[in-house]
Design a protein around this motif. Structure first.
Motif, PDB file in Angstrom:
ATOM      1  N   TRP A   1      14.453  16.945  -9.908  1.00 24.70           N
ATOM      2  CA  TRP A   1      14.585  15.655 -10.602  1.00 24.70           C
ATOM      3  C   TRP A   1      15.049  14.560  -9.650  1.00 24.70           C
ATOM      4  O   TRP A   1      14.544  13.438  -9.663  1.00 24.70           O
ATOM      5  N   ILE A   2      16.032  14.928  -8.844  1.00 24.44           N
ATOM      6  CA  ILE A   2      16.592  13.906  -7.924  1.00 24.44           C
ATOM      7  C   ILE A   2      15.505  13.401  -6.969  1.00 24.44           C
ATOM      8  O   ILE A   2      15.340  12.200  -6.778  1.00 24.44           O
ATOM      9  N   ILE A   3      14.732  14.337  -6.408  1.00 27.41           N
ATOM     10  CA  ILE A   3      13.653  13.927  -5.484  1.00 27.41           C
ATOM     11  C   ILE A   3      12.664  13.008  -6.208  1.00 27.41           C
ATOM     12  O   ILE A   3      12.281  11.940  -5.707  1.00 27.41           O
ATOM     13  N   GLY A   4      12.302  13.404  -7.417  1.00 24.39           N
ATOM     14  CA  GLY A   4      11.356  12.597  -8.201  1.00 24.39           C
ATOM     15  C   GLY A   4      11.862  11.187  -8.410  1.00 24.39           C
ATOM     16  O   GLY A   4      11.155  10.196  -8.188  1.00 24.39           O
ATOM     17  N   VAL A   5      13.141  11.090  -8.798  1.00 27.36           N
ATOM     18  CA  VAL A   5      13.701   9.765  -9.095  1.00 27.36           C
ATOM     19  C   VAL A   5      13.838   8.924  -7.823  1.00 27.36           C
ATOM     20  O   VAL A   5      13.532   7.727  -7.802  1.00 27.36           O
ATOM     21  N   ILE A   6      14.252   9.583  -6.733  1.00 25.46           N
ATOM     22  CA  ILE A   6      14.407   8.834  -5.471  1.00 25.46           C
ATOM     23  C   ILE A   6      13.046   8.263  -5.032  1.00 25.46           C
ATOM     24  O   ILE A   6      12.931   7.095  -4.650  1.00 25.46           O
TER      25      ILE A   6
ATOM     26  N   LEU B   1       0.827  -1.201   0.000  1.00 27.67           N
ATOM     27  CA  LEU B   1       0.000   0.000   0.000  1.00 27.67           C
ATOM     28  C   LEU B   1       0.867   1.260   0.000  1.00 27.67           C
ATOM     29  O   LEU B   1       0.697   2.155  -0.833  1.00 27.67           O
ATOM     30  N   ALA B   2       1.844   1.281   0.941  1.00 25.87           N
ATOM     31  CA  ALA B   2       2.722   2.453   1.029  1.00 25.87           C
ATOM     32  C   ALA B   2       3.483   2.626  -0.286  1.00 25.87           C
ATOM     33  O   ALA B   2       3.606   3.738  -0.813  1.00 25.87           O
ATOM     34  N   GLY B   3       3.986   1.506  -0.825  1.00 28.71           N
ATOM     35  CA  GLY B   3       4.735   1.550  -2.088  1.00 28.71           C
ATOM     36  C   GLY B   3       3.874   2.106  -3.212  1.00 28.71           C
ATOM     37  O   GLY B   3       4.317   2.956  -3.991  1.00 28.71           O
ATOM     38  N   GLY B   4       2.640   1.649  -3.253  1.00 29.94           N
ATOM     39  CA  GLY B   4       1.722   2.099  -4.310  1.00 29.94           C
ATOM     40  C   GLY B   4       1.508   3.595  -4.244  1.00 29.94           C
ATOM     41  O   GLY B   4       1.550   4.297  -5.269  1.00 29.94           O
ATOM     42  N   ILE B   5       1.341   4.113  -3.022  1.00 25.98           N
ATOM     43  CA  ILE B   5       1.088   5.555  -2.863  1.00 25.98           C
ATOM     44  C   ILE B   5       2.323   6.365  -3.288  1.00 25.98           C
ATOM     45  O   ILE B   5       2.240   7.291  -4.103  1.00 25.98           O
ATOM     46  N   VAL B   6       3.494   5.956  -2.760  1.00 27.78           N
ATOM     47  CA  VAL B   6       4.735   6.695  -3.076  1.00 27.78           C
ATOM     48  C   VAL B   6       5.015   6.632  -4.578  1.00 27.78           C
ATOM     49  O   VAL B   6       5.376   7.635  -5.213  1.00 27.78           O
ATOM     50  N   PHE B   7       4.826   5.454  -5.146  1.00 32.34           N
ATOM     51  CA  PHE B   7       5.091   5.254  -6.575  1.00 32.34           C
ATOM     52  C   PHE B   7       4.192   6.164  -7.420  1.00 32.34           C
ATOM     53  O   PHE B   7       4.649   6.870  -8.323  1.00 32.34           O
ATOM     54  N   THR B   8       2.906   6.189  -7.115  1.00 33.08           N
ATOM     55  CA  THR B   8       1.967   7.026  -7.876  1.00 33.08           C
ATOM     56  C   THR B   8       2.338   8.507  -7.749  1.00 33.08           C
ATOM     57  O   THR B   8       2.365   9.240  -8.746  1.00 33.08           O
ATOM     58  N   LEU B   9       2.637   8.929  -6.509  1.00 36.17           N
ATOM     59  CA  LEU B   9       2.993  10.342  -6.307  1.00 36.17           C
ATOM     60  C   LEU B   9       4.241  10.713  -7.098  1.00 36.17           C
ATOM     61  O   LEU B   9       4.304  11.769  -7.733  1.00 36.17           O
ATOM     62  N   SER B  10       5.253   9.810  -7.094  1.00 33.56           N
ATOM     63  CA  SER B  10       6.494  10.126  -7.808  1.00 33.56           C
ATOM     64  C   SER B  10       6.249  10.196  -9.311  1.00 33.56           C
ATOM     65  O   SER B  10       6.822  11.037 -10.003  1.00 33.56           O
ATOM     66  N   CYS B  11       5.377   9.306  -9.825  1.00 32.27           N
ATOM     67  CA  CYS B  11       5.057   9.355 -11.258  1.00 32.27           C
ATOM     68  C   CYS B  11       4.410  10.694 -11.603  1.00 32.27           C
ATOM     69  O   CYS B  11       4.748  11.319 -12.613  1.00 32.27           O
ATOM     70  N   LEU B  12       3.484  11.138 -10.725  1.00 31.93           N
ATOM     71  CA  LEU B  12       2.816  12.417 -10.964  1.00 31.93           C
ATOM     72  C   LEU B  12       3.833  13.561 -10.957  1.00 31.93           C
ATOM     73  O   LEU B  12       3.822  14.432 -11.824  1.00 31.93           O
ATOM     74  N   LEU B  13       4.734  13.501  -9.961  1.00 34.00           N
ATOM     75  CA  LEU B  13       5.752  14.545  -9.834  1.00 34.00           C
ATOM     76  C   LEU B  13       6.614  14.602 -11.090  1.00 34.00           C
ATOM     77  O   LEU B  13       6.860  15.672 -11.671  1.00 34.00           O
ATOM     78  N   LEU B  14       7.080  13.431 -11.547  1.00 33.06           N
ATOM     79  CA  LEU B  14       7.946  13.381 -12.742  1.00 33.06           C
ATOM     80  C   LEU B  14       7.190  13.891 -13.970  1.00 33.06           C
ATOM     81  O   LEU B  14       7.763  14.590 -14.818  1.00 33.06           O
ATOM     82  N   LEU B  15       5.914  13.564 -14.032  1.00 30.02           N
ATOM     83  CA  LEU B  15       5.096  14.006 -15.167  1.00 30.02           C
ATOM     84  C   LEU B  15       4.984  15.540 -15.185  1.00 30.02           C
ATOM     85  O   LEU B  15       5.170  16.188 -16.226  1.00 30.02           O
ATOM     86  N   VAL B  16       4.719  16.084 -13.984  1.00 23.79           N
ATOM     87  CA  VAL B  16       4.604  17.551 -13.882  1.00 23.79           C
ATOM     88  C   VAL B  16       5.916  18.205 -14.302  1.00 23.79           C
ATOM     89  O   VAL B  16       5.941  19.172 -15.079  1.00 23.79           O
ATOM     90  N   LEU B  17       7.034  17.636 -13.797  1.00 24.27           N
ATOM     91  CA  LEU B  17       8.346  18.193 -14.147  1.00 24.27           C
ATOM     92  C   LEU B  17       8.561  18.162 -15.651  1.00 24.27           C
ATOM     93  O   LEU B  17       9.045  19.120 -16.269  1.00 24.27           O
ATOM     94  N   LEU B  18       8.187  17.043 -16.278  1.00 23.71           N
ATOM     95  CA  LEU B  18       8.364  16.876 -17.725  1.00 23.71           C
ATOM     96  C   LEU B  18       7.555  17.933 -18.487  1.00 23.71           C
ATOM     97  O   LEU B  18       8.077  18.574 -19.424  1.00 23.71           O
ATOM     98  N   ILE B  19       6.303  18.112 -18.033  1.00 20.74           N
ATOM     99  CA  ILE B  19       5.450  19.106 -18.708  1.00 20.74           C
ATOM    100  C   ILE B  19       6.060  20.503 -18.577  1.00 20.74           C
ATOM    101  O   ILE B  19       6.128  21.265 -19.538  1.00 20.74           O
ATOM    102  N   LEU B  20       6.573  20.785 -17.354  1.00 19.65           N
ATOM    103  CA  LEU B  20       7.187  22.107 -17.137  1.00 19.65           C
ATOM    104  C   LEU B  20       8.389  22.296 -18.040  1.00 19.65           C
ATOM    105  O   LEU B  20       8.599  23.361 -18.632  1.00 19.65           O
ATOM    106  N   VAL B  21       9.217  21.243 -18.192  1.00 18.32           N
ATOM    107  CA  VAL B  21      10.411  21.323 -19.052  1.00 18.32           C
ATOM    108  C   VAL B  21       9.982  21.572 -20.492  1.00 18.32           C
ATOM    109  O   VAL B  21      10.535  22.435 -21.194  1.00 18.32           O
ATOM    110  N   LEU B  22       8.971  20.826 -20.922  1.00 16.68           N
ATOM    111  CA  LEU B  22       8.488  20.988 -22.300  1.00 16.68           C
ATOM    112  C   LEU B  22       7.945  22.402 -22.521  1.00 16.68           C
ATOM    113  O   LEU B  22       8.021  22.948 -23.613  1.00 16.68           O
ATOM    114  N   ALA B  23       7.407  22.979 -21.429  1.00 16.19           N
ATOM    115  CA  ALA B  23       6.852  24.341 -21.548  1.00 16.19           C
ATOM    116  C   ALA B  23       7.956  25.391 -21.460  1.00 16.19           C
ATOM    117  O   ALA B  23       7.682  26.591 -21.461  1.00 16.19           O
ATOM    118  N   GLY B  24       9.200  24.925 -21.314  1.00 12.36           N
ATOM    119  CA  GLY B  24      10.331  25.840 -21.342  1.00 12.36           C
ATOM    120  C   GLY B  24      10.764  26.344 -19.978  1.00 12.36           C
ATOM    121  O   GLY B  24      11.624  27.219 -19.864  1.00 12.36           O
TER     122      GLY B  24
END
Ligand code: UDP
Ligand code: MG
Length: 313
Positions: free
Chosen positions: A267-272, A236-259
């Motif tokens: 990035w490091i926090i997201g990957v960890i 359960l804990a893994g599932g929650i952390v994993f989902t949150l990190s995916c969301l975080l990485l996605l947001v970061l990616l969108i921000l990068v694409l937006a310049g």
């Protein structure tokens, strides 16, 4: 002929009670013409309990009295188990040595079983508990928690004080598990049980053997023995952390694409978090397998037959 009623009495440092409880049972059941067998288990007492039991055994010459003595203190659960294996009665009653649980309640249990053939067990629960608020709070919390995480139902306040038919006792004796938790075992084997209220009297003599620490350990035995939910926590804990990190990485990616320039810390926090979540999920998967081996390791029977109807040819 009335049916034989066996009593199982765990005794740990009960020198002031063993004779009193023996007499009290006979005083209640003898006038009713109900034959009694009394199995007293000395659970490695450090006081004079064993000698008192031996005196009683020699003095009464009662053929229905059985005295079992352990090599050391194994705990109430072990004493109950040993006592039950020595019983031969049609009904078996578990009762404490300290007379907090009185034989007249046991007699009511006997009458209920006699009156209703379909009933397999009558258990007593304490309607009013004379205990501190803090202990009562922890006990309530324990029942709320265990009833949530376990698939058998635990009756709050139910004690071990109960009388069961032979077939239910035999089913309990068939469970070879080591960490025994009576409340769970009684619930797990099923059968039809009825709960009657009783009031726990003051102890006849001596002190309670249960400290808060002992009760806490007992509660852990109950939760771990009757639920694998704690092993699921990791998934359960893994599932929650994993989902949150995916969301975080996605947001970061969108921000990068937006310049937008993202600092490397983001990035490091997201990957960890991503890797951490993945590891927790993997531990959870191992937990799932472990829980199945754990249940299997208890060698519980897969089912119990209460009754078989057949016409032999
Ligand atoms: N008992 C036992 N072994 C132990 C602790 C308790 O056989 O290690 C017995 C004790 O002698 C009594 C019963 O279990 O007959 C219930 O114990 P106690 O009265 O101390 O518990 P309480 O009534 O306070 O819950
Ligand atoms: Mg007691």
């Amino acid at each position: 002929m009335s049916r034989l009623c066996s009593f199982v009495i765990p005794c740990y440092n009960e020198e002031g009670n063993v004779e009193a409880v023996y007499r009290a049972i006979h005083d209640t059941f003898d006038p009713e013409g109900i034959p009694c067998e009394i199995v007293m288990v000395n659970d490695g007492s450090s006081d004079d309990t064993l000698n008192k039991l031996k005196d009683l055994y020699n003095k009464t010459e009662d053929r229905g009295l059985v005295v079992v003595s352990f090599s050391r203190n194994f705990g109430k659960e072990a004493a109950i188990l040993a006592g039950m294996t020595h019983t031969t009665g049609d009904y078996v009653c578990l009762i404490d040595a300290d007379l907090q649980q009185t034989p007249d309640v046991a007699l009511s249990m006997y009458r209920r079983l006699e009156a209703d053939e379909d009933l397999d067990c009558v258990a007593a629960f304490q309607q009013e508990r004379h205990e501190g608020k803090i202990l009562a709070f922890f006990k309530d919390a324990f029942y709320a928690l265990i009833n949530k995480v376990s698939d058998v139902r635990f009756m709050p306040g139910a004690s071990d004080f109960r009388m069961c038919r032979r077939k239910m006792i035999d089913a309990i004796l068939d469970l070879p598990e080591y960490h025994r938790f009576s409340k769970g075992i009684f619930a797990w084997v099923g059968f039809r049980s009825e709960f009657i209220p009783y009031e726990a009297k003051e102890r006849n003599s001596g002190n309670s053997k249960w400290s808060f620490f002992k009760l806490f350990n007992y509660a852990i035995d109950g939760i771990v023995g009757y639920s694998t939910a704690p092993l699921r926590l990791s998934t359960l804990a893994g599932g929650i952390v994993f989902t949150l990190s995916c969301l975080l990485l996605l947001v970061l990616l969108i921000l990068v694409l937006a310049g937008v320039t993202i600092s490397s810390a983001g990035w490091i926090i997201g990957v960890i978090l991503f890797i951490g979540g993945l590891q927790l999920i993997m531990t959870g998967i191992i937990g799932e397998y472990l829980s199945r081996t754990y249940i299997q390791g208890k060698h519980r029977p897969v089912y119990i037959e209460k009754e078989v109807l057949e016409r032999k040819s």
